[in-house]
Structure formats: C-alpha cells, structure tokens
Design a protein around this motif. Sequence first.
Motif, PDB file in Angstrom:
ATOM      1  N   PRO A 159      -8.939  -0.496   1.858  1.00 42.29           N
ATOM      2  CA  PRO A 159      -7.687  -0.754   1.135  1.00 42.29           C
ATOM      3  C   PRO A 159      -6.793   0.469   0.994  1.00 42.29           C
ATOM      4  O   PRO A 159      -5.997   0.556   0.050  1.00 42.29           O
ATOM      5  CB  PRO A 159      -8.204  -1.191  -0.239  1.00 42.29           C
ATOM      6  CG  PRO A 159      -9.406  -0.335  -0.456  1.00 42.29           C
ATOM      7  CD  PRO A 159     -10.045  -0.226   0.904  1.00 42.29           C
TER       8      PRO A 159
ATOM      9  N   GLY B  16     -14.619  -1.624  -1.505  1.00 41.26           N
ATOM     10  CA  GLY B  16     -13.356  -1.642  -0.779  1.00 41.26           C
ATOM     11  C   GLY B  16     -13.587  -2.365   0.531  1.00 41.26           C
ATOM     12  O   GLY B  16     -14.734  -2.442   1.016  1.00 41.26           O
TER      13      GLY B  16
ATOM     14  N   TRP C 259      -9.942   4.572  -6.132  1.00 38.71           N
ATOM     15  CA  TRP C 259      -9.983   3.860  -7.423  1.00 38.71           C
ATOM     16  C   TRP C 259     -11.254   3.009  -7.521  1.00 38.71           C
ATOM     17  O   TRP C 259     -11.931   2.996  -8.551  1.00 38.71           O
ATOM     18  CB  TRP C 259      -8.734   3.005  -7.567  1.00 38.71           C
ATOM     19  CG  TRP C 259      -8.696   2.145  -8.800  1.00 38.71           C
ATOM     20  CD1 TRP C 259      -8.547   2.567 -10.087  1.00 38.71           C
ATOM     21  CD2 TRP C 259      -8.798   0.720  -8.847  1.00 38.71           C
ATOM     22  NE1 TRP C 259      -8.552   1.481 -10.941  1.00 38.71           N
ATOM     23  CE2 TRP C 259      -8.707   0.338 -10.214  1.00 38.71           C
ATOM     24  CE3 TRP C 259      -8.958  -0.275  -7.883  1.00 38.71           C
ATOM     25  CZ2 TRP C 259      -8.762  -0.996 -10.623  1.00 38.71           C
ATOM     26  CZ3 TRP C 259      -9.015  -1.597  -8.284  1.00 38.71           C
ATOM     27  CH2 TRP C 259      -8.918  -1.949  -9.645  1.00 38.71           C
TER      28      TRP C 259
ATOM     29  N   ILE D  52      -4.303  -6.436  -3.573  1.00 38.69           N
ATOM     30  CA  ILE D  52      -3.323  -5.770  -4.437  1.00 38.69           C
ATOM     31  C   ILE D  52      -2.114  -5.446  -3.572  1.00 38.69           C
ATOM     32  O   ILE D  52      -2.250  -4.891  -2.483  1.00 38.69           O
ATOM     33  CB  ILE D  52      -3.912  -4.512  -5.087  1.00 38.69           C
ATOM     34  CG1 ILE D  52      -5.104  -4.901  -5.980  1.00 38.69           C
ATOM     35  CG2 ILE D  52      -2.859  -3.775  -5.907  1.00 38.69           C
ATOM     36  CD1 ILE D  52      -5.813  -3.726  -6.620  1.00 38.69           C
TER      37      ILE D  52
ATOM     38  N   ASP E 240      -5.887   5.546  -1.677  1.00 39.61           N
ATOM     39  CA  ASP E 240      -5.736   5.547  -3.127  1.00 39.61           C
ATOM     40  C   ASP E 240      -6.539   4.422  -3.785  1.00 39.61           C
ATOM     41  O   ASP E 240      -7.260   4.646  -4.765  1.00 39.61           O
ATOM     42  CB  ASP E 240      -4.253   5.424  -3.508  1.00 39.61           C
ATOM     43  CG  ASP E 240      -3.435   6.623  -3.062  1.00 39.61           C
ATOM     44  OD1 ASP E 240      -3.976   7.746  -3.107  1.00 39.61           O
ATOM     45  OD2 ASP E 240      -2.270   6.445  -2.662  1.00 39.61           O
ATOM     46  N   LEU E 241      -6.419   3.209  -3.244  1.00 38.87           N
ATOM     47  CA  LEU E 241      -7.180   2.101  -3.817  1.00 38.87           C
ATOM     48  C   LEU E 241      -8.680   2.293  -3.611  1.00 38.87           C
ATOM     49  O   LEU E 241      -9.490   1.957  -4.485  1.00 38.87           O
ATOM     50  CB  LEU E 241      -6.739   0.768  -3.202  1.00 38.87           C
ATOM     51  CG  LEU E 241      -5.483   0.117  -3.796  1.00 38.87           C
ATOM     52  CD1 LEU E 241      -5.185  -1.198  -3.076  1.00 38.87           C
ATOM     53  CD2 LEU E 241      -5.651  -0.126  -5.283  1.00 38.87           C
ATOM     54  N   TYR E 242      -9.044   2.855  -2.472  1.00 39.10           N
ATOM     55  CA  TYR E 242     -10.475   3.055  -2.223  1.00 39.10           C
ATOM     56  C   TYR E 242     -11.048   4.073  -3.211  1.00 39.10           C
ATOM     57  O   TYR E 242     -12.157   3.885  -3.738  1.00 39.10           O
ATOM     58  CB  TYR E 242     -10.718   3.510  -0.784  1.00 39.10           C
ATOM     59  CG  TYR E 242     -12.176   3.480  -0.398  1.00 39.10           C
ATOM     60  CD1 TYR E 242     -12.859   2.269  -0.298  1.00 39.10           C
ATOM     61  CD2 TYR E 242     -12.881   4.658  -0.157  1.00 39.10           C
ATOM     62  CE1 TYR E 242     -14.209   2.231   0.042  1.00 39.10           C
ATOM     63  CE2 TYR E 242     -14.229   4.632   0.181  1.00 39.10           C
ATOM     64  CZ  TYR E 242     -14.884   3.412   0.276  1.00 39.10           C
ATOM     65  OH  TYR E 242     -16.219   3.372   0.602  1.00 39.10           O
TER      66      TYR E 242
ATOM     67  N   LYS F 296       2.435   3.198  -4.714  1.00 36.84           N
ATOM     68  CA  LYS F 296       1.053   3.108  -5.151  1.00 36.84           C
ATOM     69  C   LYS F 296       0.899   1.925  -6.102  1.00 36.84           C
ATOM     70  O   LYS F 296       1.866   1.439  -6.689  1.00 36.84           O
ATOM     71  CB  LYS F 296       0.635   4.403  -5.850  1.00 36.84           C
ATOM     72  CG  LYS F 296       0.567   5.606  -4.910  1.00 36.84           C
ATOM     73  CD  LYS F 296       0.012   6.820  -5.611  1.00 36.84           C
ATOM     74  CE  LYS F 296      -0.109   8.004  -4.657  1.00 36.84           C
ATOM     75  NZ  LYS F 296      -0.709   9.188  -5.315  1.00 36.84           N
ATOM     76  N   ALA F 297      -0.330   1.464  -6.252  1.00 40.56           N
ATOM     77  CA  ALA F 297      -0.594   0.350  -7.165  1.00 40.56           C
ATOM     78  C   ALA F 297      -0.207   0.737  -8.582  1.00 40.56           C
ATOM     79  O   ALA F 297      -0.520   1.832  -9.059  1.00 40.56           O
ATOM     80  CB  ALA F 297      -2.070  -0.027  -7.102  1.00 40.56           C
TER      81      ALA F 297
ATOM     82  N   TRP G 273      -5.798  -4.119   0.453  1.00 42.13           N
ATOM     83  CA  TRP G 273      -4.355  -3.894   0.340  1.00 42.13           C
ATOM     84  C   TRP G 273      -3.652  -4.802   1.329  1.00 42.13           C
ATOM     85  O   TRP G 273      -4.274  -5.519   2.112  1.00 42.13           O
ATOM     86  CB  TRP G 273      -4.004  -2.417   0.535  1.00 42.13           C
ATOM     87  CG  TRP G 273      -4.167  -1.847   1.926  1.00 42.13           C
ATOM     88  CD1 TRP G 273      -4.746  -2.448   3.009  1.00 42.13           C
ATOM     89  CD2 TRP G 273      -3.744  -0.561   2.375  1.00 42.13           C
ATOM     90  NE1 TRP G 273      -4.720  -1.624   4.097  1.00 42.13           N
ATOM     91  CE2 TRP G 273      -4.101  -0.459   3.731  1.00 42.13           C
ATOM     92  CE3 TRP G 273      -3.099   0.513   1.774  1.00 42.13           C
ATOM     93  CZ2 TRP G 273      -3.839   0.690   4.486  1.00 42.13           C
ATOM     94  CZ3 TRP G 273      -2.835   1.643   2.522  1.00 42.13           C
ATOM     95  CH2 TRP G 273      -3.202   1.734   3.864  1.00 42.13           C
TER      96      TRP G 273
ATOM     97  N   VAL H  94     -11.899  -5.199  -2.805  1.00 46.89           N
ATOM     98  CA  VAL H  94     -10.486  -4.883  -3.039  1.00 46.89           C
ATOM     99  C   VAL H  94      -9.813  -4.630  -1.695  1.00 46.89           C
ATOM    100  O   VAL H  94     -10.343  -3.893  -0.851  1.00 46.89           O
ATOM    101  CB  VAL H  94     -10.335  -3.656  -3.957  1.00 46.89           C
ATOM    102  CG1 VAL H  94      -8.866  -3.244  -4.067  1.00 46.89           C
ATOM    103  CG2 VAL H  94     -10.911  -3.962  -5.341  1.00 46.89           C
TER     104      VAL H  94
ATOM    105  N   LEU I 102      -3.540  -2.636 -11.327  1.00 44.78           N
ATOM    106  CA  LEU I 102      -4.929  -2.197 -11.423  1.00 44.78           C
ATOM    107  C   LEU I 102      -5.626  -2.843 -12.613  1.00 44.78           C
ATOM    108  O   LEU I 102      -6.797  -3.243 -12.532  1.00 44.78           O
ATOM    109  CB  LEU I 102      -4.989  -0.678 -11.535  1.00 44.78           C
ATOM    110  CG  LEU I 102      -4.466   0.109 -10.322  1.00 44.78           C
ATOM    111  CD1 LEU I 102      -4.571   1.600 -10.582  1.00 44.78           C
ATOM    112  CD2 LEU I 102      -5.227  -0.265  -9.053  1.00 44.78           C
TER     113      LEU I 102
END
Length: 259
Positions: free
Chosen positions: A148, A138, A155, A102, A151-153, A110-111, A35, A33, A116
């Motif tokens: 990423p 990630g 996730w 993403i 926040d994405l990490y 944020k995503a 960003w 994933v 997601l």
Amino acid sequence: MSISITSRAAWGARAWNGSPARVSLSQRTEFFVHWFGGVPGNPTGAALAREVERLHMNGNGWAGVGYNWIVDQDGNIFEGRGWDLQGAHCPGHNVSGFGVLIAVGKGGAKASAKALSAARGLYDEACRKTGRTLAKRGHRDGIATECPGPDLYAWVKNGMPAEKPATPKPAPKPKPKKYEPFPGAAFFKRAPRSAIVTAMGKRLVAEGCSAYVSGPGPQWTEADRKSYAKWQRKLGFTGADADGYPGKTSWDKLRVPEV
C-alpha cells in the motif's frame, strides 16, 4: 470507536456480476490495507466507490468491488464485499483476509487522520466480530507489490495507530474587569484633572445620568457634579447625600473602569 458504513445500495453500487462466495467470520485471520495505486480521481464521497467499482468490473472483469471496504479521505467507509463475502484483493488471502482500500495513491496526498482512524475502526470491529486479534497486513505482505505504498505500510507495521483528533484548546477565561477604587471624597472637591474623571463621566453617560453639554473630559467641572448628582438620585439618595460629590457606596455601584 463506533463506525458507520455506507451500504452498497446507498452509494449506488451496480448489481453483482455473478455471485461472490460467502465466507464465515470464523475463517478470517488477517486484515489487509491497500492503496489506490495511482491518485484517485475522487478521493472523497460515493464517487470514489463508484470509481473503484468501474476499475474492478470494467477493467478487471470482477464481480464488483474487490475490497471489503473503501475508506475516503474524509473518513467515510463504503461497503464493498462487506463482512461475509470473499474478497478479490490479494490472491491466496481473499478468504482469510479482509481488505480495505484507503483512498491515496503514489504521488498524491498522504492518508488523512480521519481515513486512518476509520480504517483502524474497521480493524477493531473485525477483531470484535471474529473474536480474535487479526494479523495486520499490508498488500505487499501477501504478494509482491508496492501496495500500500511506503507511508501506509509503515503505518500498518507500526500497529495501525489511530490518530486522535486534536483536542481544541479551551477558550481563555476572560480576565475579571478591574474597577477604579474610590479615590476619596476630598479628591473630587479639589476639582482634579484626571483620567479618573473622564472614565467616571463615561459611566455616568452610559447610565443615563448625563448633564454634559460636551465631554466628559479629564477636568472636574460643574457638569460632572450635576451628572453625578443624577446618579446618586437614581440610586435613591436624597438631600446632602445627593450633592454630586461621589461617596464610596455610589462610586462602587458605578463601576468605573480602572485607568
């Protein structure tokens, strides 16, 4: 969940600058994933895919979009390298790993739940196609990078849960209408003054049985009696049964709202 992927042709991709190597599904073991890095100028739609393509082709000199897919904030998925081409998203992992971008970046939004959910759908489909559970990664799991983002990490490390759309609350059931119970024939013969008389008169007017010059109002008058007699005749009553004084049968049929 079922996924729909917008093809390169559909989003207007340029021709490949070269020929990315092909990779068999049996070689895939990871799912990365990413960003955007900065804040994308186009967080939704085909313009996002073309923005990534410009950065990768014009800026990096790559053959085209380096990710296998791009996911926008509306949950749309755009094809990059797809299922069978080697990516250019994480050195040392471009053969073993699929890569999805993403459309979020540092300092931006944020995503979204839709984004997601789409990314998770891609992961599930990748596992289905390869016949194995792919490792969730990630970008920073492959090389030293902030991508990423925190926040994405988080996730990814939490298992990439797909947020279910909020279930709409069912519309409240309409309360059953309540009607004024029959107050008795003697009630009307006493020439009452009551909100019941007004409510009755309004229903008689609604049924086209008005003999009112003004009103109706709360005081029982001859106009109320004549109006009610019209209602009784409308129901088929005759003679003494249509004298204008309410009886239970005709009253229940009139459905006077409760007061």
